[in-house]
Motif scaffolding. Structure first.
Motif, PDB file in Angstrom:
ATOM      1  N   ASP A 271       0.856  -1.185   0.000  1.00 44.65           N
ATOM      2  CA  ASP A 271       0.000   0.000   0.000  1.00 44.65           C
ATOM      3  C   ASP A 271       0.893   1.236   0.000  1.00 44.65           C
ATOM      4  OD1 ASP A 271      -1.775   2.043   0.381  1.00 44.65           O
ATOM      5  OD2 ASP A 271      -2.711   1.214   2.183  1.00 44.65           O
ATOM      6  N   PRO A 272       0.893   2.014  -1.085  1.00 43.72           N
ATOM      7  CA  PRO A 272       1.795   3.167  -1.148  1.00 43.72           C
ATOM      8  C   PRO A 272       1.441   4.270  -0.162  1.00 43.72           C
ATOM      9  CG  PRO A 272       0.276   3.172  -3.005  1.00 43.72           C
ATOM     10  CD  PRO A 272       0.075   1.872  -2.294  1.00 43.72           C
ATOM     11  N   PHE A 273       0.253   4.214   0.433  1.00 45.55           N
ATOM     12  CA  PHE A 273      -0.157   5.259   1.365  1.00 45.55           C
ATOM     13  C   PHE A 273       0.062   4.859   2.823  1.00 45.55           C
ATOM     14  CE2 PHE A 273      -2.392   6.189  -2.524  1.00 45.55           C
ATOM     15  CZ  PHE A 273      -2.289   7.564  -2.628  1.00 45.55           C
ATOM     16  N   ALA A 274       0.646   3.689   3.052  1.00 45.24           N
ATOM     17  CA  ALA A 274       0.962   3.251   4.407  1.00 45.24           C
ATOM     18  C   ALA A 274       2.473   3.269   4.605  1.00 45.24           C
ATOM     19  CB  ALA A 274       0.421   1.847   4.650  1.00 45.24           C
ATOM     20  N   ALA A 275       2.893   3.575   5.826  1.00 41.68           N
ATOM     21  CA  ALA A 275       4.319   3.658   6.120  1.00 41.68           C
ATOM     22  C   ALA A 275       4.961   2.272   6.025  1.00 41.68           C
ATOM     23  CB  ALA A 275       4.528   4.253   7.507  1.00 41.68           C
ATOM     24  N   ILE A 679      -6.022   4.816  -2.792  1.00 39.35           N
ATOM     25  CA  ILE A 679      -5.659   3.730  -3.702  1.00 39.35           C
ATOM     26  C   ILE A 679      -6.482   3.831  -4.987  1.00 39.35           C
ATOM     27  CG2 ILE A 679      -4.889   2.211  -1.872  1.00 39.35           C
ATOM     28  CD1 ILE A 679      -7.593   0.789  -2.026  1.00 39.35           C
ATOM     29  N   LYS A 680      -5.853   3.463  -6.110  1.00 38.22           N
ATOM     30  CA  LYS A 680      -6.531   3.623  -7.389  1.00 38.22           C
ATOM     31  C   LYS A 680      -6.054   2.584  -8.388  1.00 38.22           C
ATOM     32  CE  LYS A 680      -3.190   6.970  -9.201  1.00 38.22           C
ATOM     33  NZ  LYS A 680      -2.996   8.345  -9.752  1.00 38.22           N
ATOM     34  N   GLN A 681      -6.831   2.433  -9.448  1.00 45.08           N
ATOM     35  CA  GLN A 681      -6.451   1.634 -10.604  1.00 45.08           C
ATOM     36  C   GLN A 681      -5.949   2.586 -11.685  1.00 45.08           C
ATOM     37  OE1 GLN A 681      -6.274  -1.752 -11.569  1.00 45.08           O
ATOM     38  NE2 GLN A 681      -5.345  -0.779 -13.344  1.00 45.08           N
ATOM     39  N   ASP A 682      -4.729   2.381 -12.115  1.00 44.76           N
ATOM     40  CA  ASP A 682      -4.178   3.202 -13.196  1.00 44.76           C
ATOM     41  C   ASP A 682      -4.847   2.834 -14.518  1.00 44.76           C
ATOM     42  OD1 ASP A 682      -2.377   4.593 -11.560  1.00 44.76           O
ATOM     43  OD2 ASP A 682      -0.884   2.987 -11.717  1.00 44.76           O
ATOM     44  N   PRO A 683      -4.757   3.705 -15.526  1.00 46.38           N
ATOM     45  CA  PRO A 683      -5.337   3.387 -16.839  1.00 46.38           C
ATOM     46  C   PRO A 683      -4.766   2.086 -17.401  1.00 46.38           C
ATOM     47  CG  PRO A 683      -4.720   5.700 -16.729  1.00 46.38           C
ATOM     48  CD  PRO A 683      -4.161   5.051 -15.498  1.00 46.38           C
ATOM     49  N   PHE A 684      -5.598   1.336 -18.112  1.00 39.67           N
ATOM     50  CA  PHE A 684      -5.141   0.092 -18.722  1.00 39.67           C
ATOM     51  C   PHE A 684      -5.899  -0.134 -20.026  1.00 39.67           C
ATOM     52  CE2 PHE A 684      -8.721  -1.093 -16.077  1.00 39.67           C
ATOM     53  CZ  PHE A 684      -9.424  -2.006 -16.848  1.00 39.67           C
ATOM     54  N   PHE A 722      -4.064  -3.239   6.590  1.00 35.71           N
ATOM     55  CA  PHE A 722      -2.915  -3.326   7.490  1.00 35.71           C
ATOM     56  C   PHE A 722      -1.588  -3.094   6.785  1.00 35.71           C
ATOM     57  CE2 PHE A 722      -6.121  -6.353   9.254  1.00 35.71           C
ATOM     58  CZ  PHE A 722      -6.480  -5.592  10.367  1.00 35.71           C
ATOM     59  N   GLY A 723      -1.497  -2.054   5.974  1.00 35.29           N
ATOM     60  CA  GLY A 723      -0.246  -1.731   5.295  1.00 35.29           C
ATOM     61  C   GLY A 723      -0.056  -2.406   3.963  1.00 35.29           C
ATOM     62  N   ASP A 724      -0.913  -3.370   3.645  1.00 37.62           N
ATOM     63  CA  ASP A 724      -0.879  -4.029   2.346  1.00 37.62           C
ATOM     64  C   ASP A 724      -2.064  -3.565   1.504  1.00 37.62           C
ATOM     65  OD1 ASP A 724       1.392  -5.896   2.641  1.00 37.62           O
ATOM     66  OD2 ASP A 724       0.143  -6.791   4.221  1.00 37.62           O
TER      67      ASP A 724
END
Length: 743
Positions: A271-275, A679-684, A722-724
């Motif tokens: 998870d890029p938004f968790a430490a 959290i997001k889904q990038d373009p695909f 939980f960070g994931d």
């Protein structure tokens, strides 16, 4: 302000019409006509407004996918349909949780017995109320109509985003049939077919079936078993009673479907938004575990069975009206179980195995009286509708944790029995002021009644005196709650149509939609079990144009819209209980533009394209916990979606046009998975193609096909844990061939 907004939308749409942008969705090309010598775009008859008429005559945004496109693009379920229709997408919260999204409105986590979708699904005009357990795959279809925007008058509640109308093929009095069988990667096998013909002079029958089997797209590396495999069977039988020259017509249909799977793979990334790095992510990375591999110590499963029947009776009165009576019945059962974090404990903080059963039984009845006098300046529809659902549901969780954290170990069990009733009366009248100008007004009054009983029990609390979250009880404790509420709604609509000539229709409409309220499926406390969420309502303003240009060689349809939502239902994952909580967003505004274009370049080449741009934002959304999401984008709503495709027929001599090459590319834009817009889904993008070989007048054909040919890895669901970051991925690259024989 609204008038100004509509004026801006109108200017945009009309400017686009003049500029003729290259965007739209697939049709098929008719052969060159003798009088012109050039190919034209084939017309499609739809029944979206409860009349059989040309797609180009209906003043609303509709994508009609015909049988040829369904077959060639291998549109076998809702997921494959969503990849090629503007403003339509689908996400998955579980193997039985299909979450449809049209124009930014998503059916979020419709799990509880009282929960209802924001996008309605109809099969032969019979409403399917419980998507996960009750809906089977597509087979032997005449067409699929994707109707965008709320349809509060003719289709009723729970179509605030739009509707999917599936039309099956009907019995014929001329004998015919077809058999198709194919093989694919992942040890895939598919077979389908139909046979139809007369049984007597006034009775015709049709039988259709489908089989789909494959190994798993994913793997449980701990147990060395497949995930996302499939064993599915469907069958449908129909009887049509239609005496020659009689005003009476009756159609009886019965269908059965079943599927078994080891469930969807729930894989984890950081998870890029968790430490720091999440514990499960670190464990997987160190051992080289791939994105389609899981570590669940339990065997996941997802099974469903559904049986339905319908009876439609039409009677044409000689004074210019048709009476239709449509009775529907469906009984279904869905079962699924899965490890919520896709791993045991450790490495996950908790080993949580969630399972559920969903058993809905539905009966519905609709009566419609529709005018059938083309010489009159008036047309009208009157109708009444009733539906009753009885839903039994269980939810359980068995959890253990290596960490001494309260409420992470134990067993809970929720049982729910709910009774849902909805009734409505509706009407619509249209008047042709001139040969070019028509106005239509309509309204529907709906009454919703829901009640039920829910019992929650803590069977084990892990020894810490507190059951596994979300349930706030100790071992041996339980509570039972009776709940119920009634709502009603008045949903009007107005439409204005202008036809400057026979090839162009301009329209403007305003209408209201309504979706029923409900209760969350795993409330933490007895008090919380009594608290429901309210219905959501939307007012939609839309303008559009439908055009056939250049001697019907080019079809260009455009629409611009603005939807004002109040009490928009939205869900958030609460980590403290590993549960989701539904709340009503104060308001949301969704603006967008859609276009579809088909160009019959010549008798051999057909080009198609489509596109949508969506600006969906919460205008006033503060959760009960005080989190402010005002100004954020609406969850699971892609900003844009574009599709381009072609069909090219070629050959020489006796094999003229014996080869047909079809390609399709769809790009889906960025979308956030939750209202907090983290959290997001990038373009695909997804690339599909097929090559069919069928000599002229031959009864057989061979088709080689491939889907997601670039093997794009994209998520159809995600949530932070939980960070994931827990993800569910869409299908990988698949390919194969089919052999078909018609008689």
């Amino acid at each position: 302000m609204r008038k100004f907004t509509l004026a801006c939308l109108a200017t945009t749409a009309l400017t686009t019409l003049v500029a003729m942008p290259q965007m739209a969705m697939a049709q098929t090309a008719q052969p060159a006509t003798p009088d012109t010598g050039v190919a034209t775009v084939e017309d499609i008859i739809v029944t979206a407004d409860r009349r059989a008429r040309s797609l180009q005559e209906v003043p609303s945004a509709i994508t009609a996918v015909n049988s040829e496109t369904i077959e060639r693009q291998r549109i076998v379920d809702l997921n494959s349909l969503a990849t090629s229709v503007p403003s339509f997408s689908m996400t998955e919260g579980s193997s039985l949780g299909k979450e449809l999204n049209i124009r930014g409105i998503t059916s979020v986590r419709i799990l509880d017995a009282t929960a209802e979708p924001s996008v309605g699904v109809f099969v032969d005009e019979v409403y399917i109320s419980r998507m996960g357990a009750a809906f089977s795959d597509f087979y032997d279809l005449e067409r699929i109509e994707v109707i965008r925007g709320p349809q509060g008058v003719l289709l009723g509640k729970n179509v605030v985003g739009g509707a999917i109308s599936v039309i099956t093929n009907k019995p014929k009095f001329e004998p015919s049939g077809r058999m198709t069988a194919g093989l694919g990667n992942y040890n895939g096998f598919n077979a389908d077919g139909y046979v139809t013909g007369p049984l007597t002079d006034s009775l015709a029958g049709r039988f259709a079936f489908q089989v789909r089997n494959r190994d798993g797209y994913a793997r449980n590396v701990l147990l060395n078993t497949d995930l996302e495999d499939l064993t599915a069977h469907q069958a449908r039988a129909e009887l049509l009673y239609q005496p020659e020259g009689s005003p009476l017509r009756a159609l009886f249909t019965i269908d059965y479907g079943s599927s078994k799977s080891a469930g969807s793979a729930r894989t984890v990334t950081d998870d890029p938004f968790a430490a720091g790095i999440g514990a499960v992510t670190a464990y997987r990375t160190a051992r080289g575990i791939g994105p389609r591999e899981t570590l669940s110590p339990q065997r996941d499963y997802a099974d469903r069975k559904t049986m339905g029947a319908s009876l439609r009776i039409d009677y044409d009165f000689d004074w210019g009206a048709r009476l239709s009576a449509i009775t529907g019945y469906r009984n279904s059962e869905g079962r699924n179980g899965y490890n919520q974090l896709g791993a045991g404990s450790p490495p996950a903080l908790v080993d949580s195995f969630y399972s559920a059963t969903d058993e809905p039984e539905t009966i519905s009845q609709e009566f419609r009286l529709v005018s059938q006098n083309p010489d009159s300046r008036f047309d009208w529809i009157l109708g009444a509708f009733f539906q009753k659902d009885n839903v039994d549901r269980t939810d359980s969780n068995v959890a253990t944790s290596y960490a001494p954290v309260p409420a992470l170990s134990g067993i809970y069990l929720y049982t729910t029995s709910a009774e849902l009733e909805t009734s409505a009366v509706f009407g619509q009248v249209g008047f042709n002021f001139t040969d070019k100008l028509k106005g239509t007004i309509g309204a529907r009054y709906t009454k919703d009644k829901k009640n039920g009983t829910r019992t929650a029990a803590c069977l084990n609390d892990g020894g810490d005196g507190l059951c596994i979250a979300a349930l706030v009880l100790a071992a041996g404790q339980s509570w039972t709650v009776n709940y119920g509420k009634e709502w009603d709604a008045f949903t009007p609509q107005g439409i204005l149509e202008y036809r400057p000539n026979e090839n162009i229709m301009l329209y403007a409409s305003a209408g209201k939609g309504f979706k029923g309220g409900g209760w969350d499926h795993i409330p933490s406390t007895e008090a919380g079990a009594r608290i429901g969420y309210d219905p959501e309502e939307v007012i939609n303003y839309e303008i559009g144009a439908k055009t056939d240009l250049f001697d019907n060689r080019v079809r260009l349809n455009v629409a611009a819209f603005q939807m004002d939502y109040t009490d928009l239902q939205s869900q958030q994952l609460i980590l403290a209980c590993l549960c989701t909580v539904t709340s009503n967003a104060g308001a949301a505004k969704i603006k967008g533009f859609e276009a579809e274009m088909t160009w019959a370049v010549n008798d051999n080449l057909l080009l198609n394209a489509s596109g949508s741009l969506i600006d969906a934002k919460y205008e006033d959304f503060v959760t009960s916990a005080g989190a402010v999401f005002t100004g954020n984008r609406v969850q699971r709503s892609p900003k844009d979606k574009f599709n381009v495709g072609f069909t090219y027929e070629f050959g020489e001599g006796a094999w003229d046009k014996a080869f047909s090459l079809k390609g399709n590319y769809t790009r889906t834009g960025e979308a956030f998975w939750s209202p907090d817009n983290t959290i997001k889904q990038d373009p695909f993008g997804l690339l599909d193609a097929s090559l069919r070989i069928q000599p002229p007048n031959a009864a057989w054909n061979v088709t080689v096909w491939g889907k997601n040919l670039t093997d794009e890895l994209y998520a159809v669901g995600a949530q932070a844990t939980f960070g994931d970051l827990l993800k569910y991925y869409g299908p990988p690259k698949t390919f194969g061939f089919d052999v078909s024989y018609s008689f």
